[in-house]
Design a protein around this motif. Structure first.
Motif, PDB file in Angstrom:
ATOM      1  N   THR A 141      35.092  30.525  56.963  1.00 15.66           N
ATOM      2  CA  THR A 141      36.338  30.549  56.179  1.00 15.66           C
ATOM      3  C   THR A 141      36.105  31.354  54.888  1.00 15.66           C
ATOM      4  O   THR A 141      35.137  31.109  54.157  1.00 15.66           O
ATOM      5  CB  THR A 141      36.799  29.134  55.804  1.00 15.66           C
ATOM      6  N   ILE A 142      37.017  32.320  54.617  1.00 16.58           N
ATOM      7  CA  ILE A 142      36.970  33.116  53.373  1.00 16.58           C
ATOM      8  C   ILE A 142      38.201  32.755  52.549  1.00 16.58           C
ATOM      9  O   ILE A 142      39.331  32.901  53.017  1.00 16.58           O
ATOM     10  CB  ILE A 142      36.943  34.626  53.661  1.00 16.58           C
ATOM     11  N   THR A 143      37.959  32.263  51.334  1.00 19.68           N
ATOM     12  CA  THR A 143      39.051  31.858  50.444  1.00 19.68           C
ATOM     13  C   THR A 143      38.946  32.653  49.141  1.00 19.68           C
ATOM     14  O   THR A 143      37.862  32.762  48.547  1.00 19.68           O
ATOM     15  CB  THR A 143      38.995  30.355  50.128  1.00 19.68           C
ATOM     16  N   ALA A 144      40.073  33.197  48.692  1.00 21.47           N
ATOM     17  CA  ALA A 144      40.149  33.918  47.402  1.00 21.47           C
ATOM     18  C   ALA A 144      41.258  33.297  46.569  1.00 21.47           C
ATOM     19  O   ALA A 144      42.423  33.337  46.978  1.00 21.47           O
ATOM     20  CB  ALA A 144      40.392  35.399  47.609  1.00 21.47           C
ATOM     21  N   THR A 145      40.894  32.717  45.420  1.00 12.32           N
ATOM     22  CA  THR A 145      41.868  32.065  44.531  1.00 12.32           C
ATOM     23  C   THR A 145      41.983  32.867  43.238  1.00 12.32           C
ATOM     24  O   THR A 145      40.984  33.142  42.560  1.00 12.32           O
ATOM     25  CB  THR A 145      41.429  30.631  44.206  1.00 12.32           C
ATOM     26  N   GLU A 146      43.204  33.224  42.888  1.00  8.33           N
ATOM     27  CA  GLU A 146      43.431  34.066  41.713  1.00  8.33           C
ATOM     28  C   GLU A 146      43.614  33.202  40.478  1.00  8.33           C
ATOM     29  O   GLU A 146      44.393  32.249  40.478  1.00  8.33           O
ATOM     30  CB  GLU A 146      44.668  34.929  41.940  1.00  8.33           C
ATOM     31  N   TYR A 147      42.857  33.536  39.431  1.00  6.58           N
ATOM     32  CA  TYR A 147      43.034  32.916  38.121  1.00  6.58           C
ATOM     33  C   TYR A 147      43.506  33.985  37.139  1.00  6.58           C
ATOM     34  O   TYR A 147      43.948  35.056  37.552  1.00  6.58           O
ATOM     35  CB  TYR A 147      41.739  32.258  37.669  1.00  6.58           C
ATOM     36  N   LYS A 148      43.414  33.707  35.829  1.00  8.76           N
ATOM     37  CA  LYS A 148      43.973  34.630  34.829  1.00  8.76           C
ATOM     38  C   LYS A 148      43.424  36.039  34.982  1.00  8.76           C
ATOM     39  O   LYS A 148      44.146  36.981  35.284  1.00  8.76           O
ATOM     40  CB  LYS A 148      43.675  34.104  33.423  1.00  8.76           C
ATOM     41  N   PHE A 208      31.416  32.263  44.360  1.00  4.82           N
ATOM     42  CA  PHE A 208      31.168  33.175  43.232  1.00  4.82           C
ATOM     43  C   PHE A 208      32.513  33.613  42.655  1.00  4.82           C
ATOM     44  O   PHE A 208      33.541  33.548  43.345  1.00  4.82           O
ATOM     45  CB  PHE A 208      30.319  34.381  43.646  1.00  4.82           C
ATOM     46  N   THR A 209      32.478  34.012  41.446  1.00  5.47           N
ATOM     47  CA  THR A 209      33.681  34.484  40.737  1.00  5.47           C
ATOM     48  C   THR A 209      33.390  35.861  40.149  1.00  5.47           C
ATOM     49  O   THR A 209      32.312  36.094  39.582  1.00  5.47           O
ATOM     50  CB  THR A 209      34.076  33.519  39.610  1.00  5.47           C
ATOM     51  N   ILE A 210      34.352  36.752  40.286  1.00  2.00           N
ATOM     52  CA  ILE A 210      34.206  38.093  39.699  1.00  2.00           C
ATOM     53  C   ILE A 210      35.493  38.450  38.960  1.00  2.00           C
ATOM     54  O   ILE A 210      36.562  37.901  39.267  1.00  2.00           O
ATOM     55  CB  ILE A 210      33.896  39.152  40.777  1.00  2.00           C
ATOM     56  N   GLN A 251      40.212  46.038  43.203  1.00  6.17           N
ATOM     57  CA  GLN A 251      38.950  46.673  43.563  1.00  6.17           C
ATOM     58  C   GLN A 251      37.890  45.606  43.823  1.00  6.17           C
ATOM     59  O   GLN A 251      37.899  44.534  43.224  1.00  6.17           O
ATOM     60  CB  GLN A 251      38.492  47.612  42.447  1.00  6.17           C
ATOM     61  N   PHE A 252      36.928  45.977  44.681  1.00  8.47           N
ATOM     62  CA  PHE A 252      35.910  45.026  45.108  1.00  8.47           C
ATOM     63  C   PHE A 252      34.644  45.790  45.443  1.00  8.47           C
ATOM     64  O   PHE A 252      34.692  46.960  45.852  1.00  8.47           O
ATOM     65  CB  PHE A 252      36.425  44.260  46.347  1.00  8.47           C
ATOM     66  N   LEU A 253      33.481  45.148  45.239  1.00  6.82           N
ATOM     67  CA  LEU A 253      32.212  45.800  45.596  1.00  6.82           C
ATOM     68  C   LEU A 253      32.126  45.951  47.113  1.00  6.82           C
ATOM     69  O   LEU A 253      32.235  44.973  47.865  1.00  6.82           O
ATOM     70  CB  LEU A 253      31.030  44.981  45.084  1.00  6.82           C
ATOM     71  N   ARG A 254      31.915  47.169  47.509  1.00  3.86           N
ATOM     72  CA  ARG A 254      31.852  47.467  48.950  1.00  3.86           C
ATOM     73  C   ARG A 254      30.657  46.734  49.580  1.00  3.86           C
ATOM     74  O   ARG A 254      29.583  46.679  49.001  1.00  3.86           O
ATOM     75  CB  ARG A 254      31.740  48.979  49.152  1.00  3.86           C
ATOM     76  N   PHE A 255      30.862  46.182  50.778  1.00  2.95           N
ATOM     77  CA  PHE A 255      29.836  45.505  51.575  1.00  2.95           C
ATOM     78  C   PHE A 255      29.308  44.230  50.889  1.00  2.95           C
ATOM     79  O   PHE A 255      28.208  43.779  51.189  1.00  2.95           O
ATOM     80  CB  PHE A 255      28.642  46.418  51.886  1.00  2.95           C
ATOM     81  N   LEU A 256      30.096  43.629  49.924  1.00  3.66           N
ATOM     82  CA  LEU A 256      29.626  42.438  49.241  1.00  3.66           C
ATOM     83  C   LEU A 256      29.761  41.183  50.106  1.00  3.66           C
ATOM     84  O   LEU A 256      28.873  40.322  50.113  1.00  3.66           O
ATOM     85  CB  LEU A 256      30.402  42.257  47.928  1.00  3.66           C
ATOM     86  N   LEU A 257      30.836  41.096  50.901  1.00  2.00           N
ATOM     87  CA  LEU A 257      31.075  39.888  51.694  1.00  2.00           C
ATOM     88  C   LEU A 257      30.248  39.855  52.978  1.00  2.00           C
ATOM     89  O   LEU A 257      29.902  38.771  53.483  1.00  2.00           O
ATOM     90  CB  LEU A 257      32.560  39.763  52.040  1.00  2.00           C
ATOM     91  N   GLN A 258      29.928  41.013  53.538  1.00  2.00           N
ATOM     92  CA  GLN A 258      29.258  41.058  54.846  1.00  2.00           C
ATOM     93  C   GLN A 258      27.937  40.301  54.862  1.00  2.00           C
ATOM     94  O   GLN A 258      27.683  39.507  55.781  1.00  2.00           O
ATOM     95  CB  GLN A 258      29.074  42.509  55.275  1.00  2.00           C
ATOM     96  N   GLU A 283      40.341  36.575  36.684  1.00  2.00           N
ATOM     97  CA  GLU A 283      39.245  36.489  37.635  1.00  2.00           C
ATOM     98  C   GLU A 283      39.767  36.062  39.011  1.00  2.00           C
ATOM     99  O   GLU A 283      40.880  35.546  39.138  1.00  2.00           O
ATOM    100  CB  GLU A 283      38.201  35.487  37.152  1.00  2.00           C
ATOM    101  N   ILE A 284      38.919  36.275  40.011  1.00  2.00           N
ATOM    102  CA  ILE A 284      39.187  35.829  41.379  1.00  2.00           C
ATOM    103  C   ILE A 284      37.985  35.028  41.833  1.00  2.00           C
ATOM    104  O   ILE A 284      36.839  35.499  41.778  1.00  2.00           O
ATOM    105  CB  ILE A 284      39.431  37.007  42.331  1.00  2.00           C
ATOM    106  N   ALA A 285      38.239  33.778  42.247  1.00  2.00           N
ATOM    107  CA  ALA A 285      37.166  32.905  42.733  1.00  2.00           C
ATOM    108  C   ALA A 285      37.101  33.004  44.261  1.00  2.00           C
ATOM    109  O   ALA A 285      38.105  32.828  44.959  1.00  2.00           O
ATOM    110  CB  ALA A 285      37.432  31.476  42.288  1.00  2.00           C
ATOM    111  N   TRP A 286      35.891  33.260  44.775  1.00  2.00           N
ATOM    112  CA  TRP A 286      35.680  33.453  46.224  1.00  2.00           C
ATOM    113  C   TRP A 286      34.845  32.295  46.747  1.00  2.00           C
ATOM    114  O   TRP A 286      33.931  31.799  46.091  1.00  2.00           O
ATOM    115  CB  TRP A 286      34.938  34.766  46.500  1.00  2.00           C
ATOM    116  N   THR A 287      35.168  31.885  48.002  1.00  3.17           N
ATOM    117  CA  THR A 287      34.380  30.874  48.708  1.00  3.17           C
ATOM    118  C   THR A 287      34.183  31.321  50.156  1.00  3.17           C
ATOM    119  O   THR A 287      35.174  31.645  50.843  1.00  3.17           O
ATOM    120  CB  THR A 287      35.087  29.512  48.694  1.00  3.17           C
ATOM    121  N   ILE A 288      32.931  31.389  50.590  1.00  2.00           N
ATOM    122  CA  ILE A 288      32.594  31.684  51.991  1.00  2.00           C
ATOM    123  C   ILE A 288      31.916  30.430  52.527  1.00  2.00           C
ATOM    124  O   ILE A 288      30.828  30.063  52.066  1.00  2.00           O
ATOM    125  CB  ILE A 288      31.675  32.907  52.132  1.00  2.00           C
ATOM    126  N   SER A 289      32.565  29.772  53.441  1.00  2.00           N
ATOM    127  CA  SER A 289      32.041  28.507  53.953  1.00  2.00           C
ATOM    128  C   SER A 289      31.960  28.538  55.479  1.00  2.00           C
ATOM    129  O   SER A 289      32.636  29.335  56.145  1.00  2.00           O
ATOM    130  CB  SER A 289      32.955  27.357  53.500  1.00  2.00           C
TER     131      SER A 289
END
Length: 611
Positions: free
Chosen positions: A522-529, A603-605, A495-502, A531-537
């Motif tokens: 570039t959109i990167t999503a890295t999975e940890y224990k 950001f990480t969520i 699940q993810f917050l709707r319209f968060l990346l736009q 959490e998911i770390a996101w990078t928009i560059s």
């Protein structure tokens, strides 16, 4: 009465103050009772021991007094024994009549002088084995020439038999009366019985020419009793002498002479016969005995135990009075003092109870320097924190509603816009304008998620939404914007917050690539224990250090430009706040940028499973 009844109701019975009072009183009762019993029996034993020690000293004194008396009697008997006239009486029957009269007169003279010089002697008797007997008292002299003419009790009693084997030693007897030594032919007053006089008797045998005689000295009983019993309180205790058979031979009450005495049993135990003193308690009396060496008799003292404990009874009354007074005082003082100590705790309990009823934010203004003071201070801090947290939660909820409403209101009315696009799309199809059809279709797909309910969607849906957004932006920028995705398929269904990346992608295009003819987002999503770390560059112009600091500040405090009416999106500030409002203040956006290189938004969520 009402106040007393209140003490026993359930509320008061369960109160901490009353429990402390009851606990204190129980401990007090236990300690005081044990201490009182120990003191009571300790003092009782001390009093008994002191009484026994006192009596033992008295016994020793009486032993000395009786020994002196025995020696004195022994001296008298020896003086009489050494008199030639008394020695000659052994051969009385072989003397001439004149000689016998002279010898008897001399003997009576010696006996009278002995009675006169020794007031404690009541009578002196001489008994020969040939039946010749004489006896002297203060009132008269008696003589009996032949025992066959009258049966004399002396020759049938234990004195005569025992003296035959006594070897001229002075031997003591008790339990005899003047009738046992009476050799007179008639009573003093015919027709009137004379009361018997009890004696303590000392006898000595002597021998001459194969004949034996016995000298008997009968001591006045009252005088003898006074030797060991002169200071004795006869009303409270009894002191008397018993012979080797346990029979009373001397007593202040003559009726008890001849009866069995109460001698401690251990006196007759072989292992203890060497001990002069003995003591035991029997039938409510403390019985003490002391063996008189000079007489080989036992001096007995019977003392009622009540005499020992008379002082104890007074002490017991004092202890009971002190106990009742101490208990009442302890109950009153402990209740007052404990209630005073626990009053702040009662006040704190009242405040806690009121908070439980919904009155939040209450505090207790008490300045105490003890553990209760620390507890109250922490409670006040907790109460204020709870109030602040509730107010903060209400503020956050209100802010979330405002931001979500703002996010939706910032978009063009989706229903109207979507219907209008469908109309234009069909018009373009009719004129065969394929590029217009494709653009309108992409815009429709972009707007379609706005019709869905809820603030959450899957990551897959959010990425599809971003892809449609990039297509639309490429129509504006002639295909100059490229989208790269580095996202594991395993996270696409979270699940993810709707319209968060736009808004973040929009920020990268409109600010990072605004002075260029395109670029790469570039959109990167890295999975940890968990959490998911996101990078928009982007690979745009980047920012100076000053501009970067301003943008970082705007994430925290917002900026006036972001709230202007010309703003098309909801901005980084609102996006950052959405993340924090949903997941907590420790989450949020971090900006990194370098001029002519590009900008990264990270950001990480937490992972949110689909329900």
């Amino acid at each position: 009465m009402t106040r007393m009844m209140r003490l026993f109701n359930r509320a008061n019975r369960n109160s901490l103050a009353n429990q402390l009072v009851v606990s204190f009183l129980i401990i007090f009762l236990f300690i005081f009772t044990i201490s009182s019993l120990i003191a009571y029996y300790g003092i009782l034993n001390v009093l008994k021991k002191n009484a026994i020690d006192t009596n033992q000293q008295q016994f020793k004194q009486n032993d000395y007094n009786l020994s002196v008396f025995v020696n004195e009697v022994d001296q008298v008997s020896r003086q009489l024994f050494l008199e030639a006239e008394l020695q000659n009486l052994i051969n009385f029957k072989s003397m001439s009549e004149m000689d016998s009269v002279v010898q008897v007169s001399a003997a009576f003279q010696f006996f009278s002088e002995a009675l006169s010089d020794n007031s404690f002697i009541d009578s002196i008797s001489y008994f020969g084995d040939n039946g010749f007997m004489i006896r002297t008292t203060a009132q008269r002299n008696d003589i009996l020439f032949d025992s066959t003419s009258k049966v004399n009790a002396f020759y049938q009693n234990q004195i005569y038999g025992k003296m035959k084997s006594a070897a001229q030693k002075l031997v003591w007897f008790g339990g005899f009366t003047d009738q046992d030594f009476n050799i007179a032919d008639t009573n003093a007053i015919p027709g009137k019985e004379t009361a018997s006089t009890n004696y303590i008797t000392a006898a000595r045998s002597f021998y001459s020419n194969n004949h034996a005689a016995t000298l008997v000295l009968n001591m006045d009983m009252k005088y003898f009793n006074d030797i060991y019993n002169h200071a004795n309180d006869i009303d409270n205790n009894e002191m008397y002498l018993v012979d080797e058979t346990g029979r009373v031979v001397s007593h202040g009450n003559v009726e008890k002479i001849g009866q069995a005495g109460a001698v401690p049993e251990k006196v007759y135990q072989p292992a203890l016969t060497s001990d002069k003193f003995a003591s035991e308690e029997s039938n409510g009396k403390q019985i003490m005995s002391y063996r008189i060496s000079a007489l080989n008799w036992i001096l007995v003292n019977e003392i009622p135990v009540s005499l020992f404990i008379s002082d104890i009874l007074t002490l017991r009354l004092i202890v009971v009075t002190m106990f009742i007074f101490s208990l009442a005082s302890a109950a009153i003082l402990s209740r007052y003092w404990i209630r005073r100590i626990t009053q702040p705790l009662n006040s704190l309990t009242t405040v806690v109870r009121r908070m439980g009823q919904g009155n939040l934010g209450l505090t207790l203004e008490l300045d105490l320097k003890n553990e209760l003071g620390i507890l109250i201070a922490q409670f006040n801090k907790m109460s204020r924190n709870i109030q602040e947290l509730i107010e903060q939660k209400e503020s956050i909820q209100e802010e979330k509603r405002t931001i979500e409403i703002g996010a939706l209101q910032s978009q063009i009315n989706p229903h109207f816009f979507y219907n209008t696009l469908n109309t234009i799309k069909w018009m373009a199809i009719m004129v065969k304008a394929d590029n217009i059809v494709e653009s309108i279709t992409t815009l429709g797909d972009y707007l379609q998620p706005m019709f869905k309910q809820g603030m959450l969607c899957t990551i897959r849906e959010e990425i599809d939404y971003i892809e449609n957004y990039i297509k639309i932006m490429n129509y504006r920028m002639a295909g100059g914007v490229k989208l790269q995705k580095h996202i594991s398929p395993q996270v696409m269904d979270y699940q993810f917050l709707r319209f968060l990346l736009q808004p973040l992608v929009e920020n990268a295009i409109t600010h990072g690539l605004k002075n260029r003819n395109g670029g790469t987002v570039t959109i990167t999503a890295t999975e940890y224990k968990n959490e998911i770390a996101w990078t928009i560059s982007d690979n745009g112009e980047g920012m100076s250090e000053t501009k970067l600091q301003e943008e970082r500040e705007s994430l925290i405090h917002g900026s006036s430009s972001e709230h202007s009416t010309e703003k098309k999106g909801i901005g980084l500030f609102n996006t950052n706040r959405r993340i924090q409002l949903h997941f907590g203040d420790r989450y949020g956006i971090v900006i990194h940028s370098e001029q002519q290189v590009g900008t990264e938004l990270k950001f990480t969520i937490p992972k949110v499973q689909q329900t």
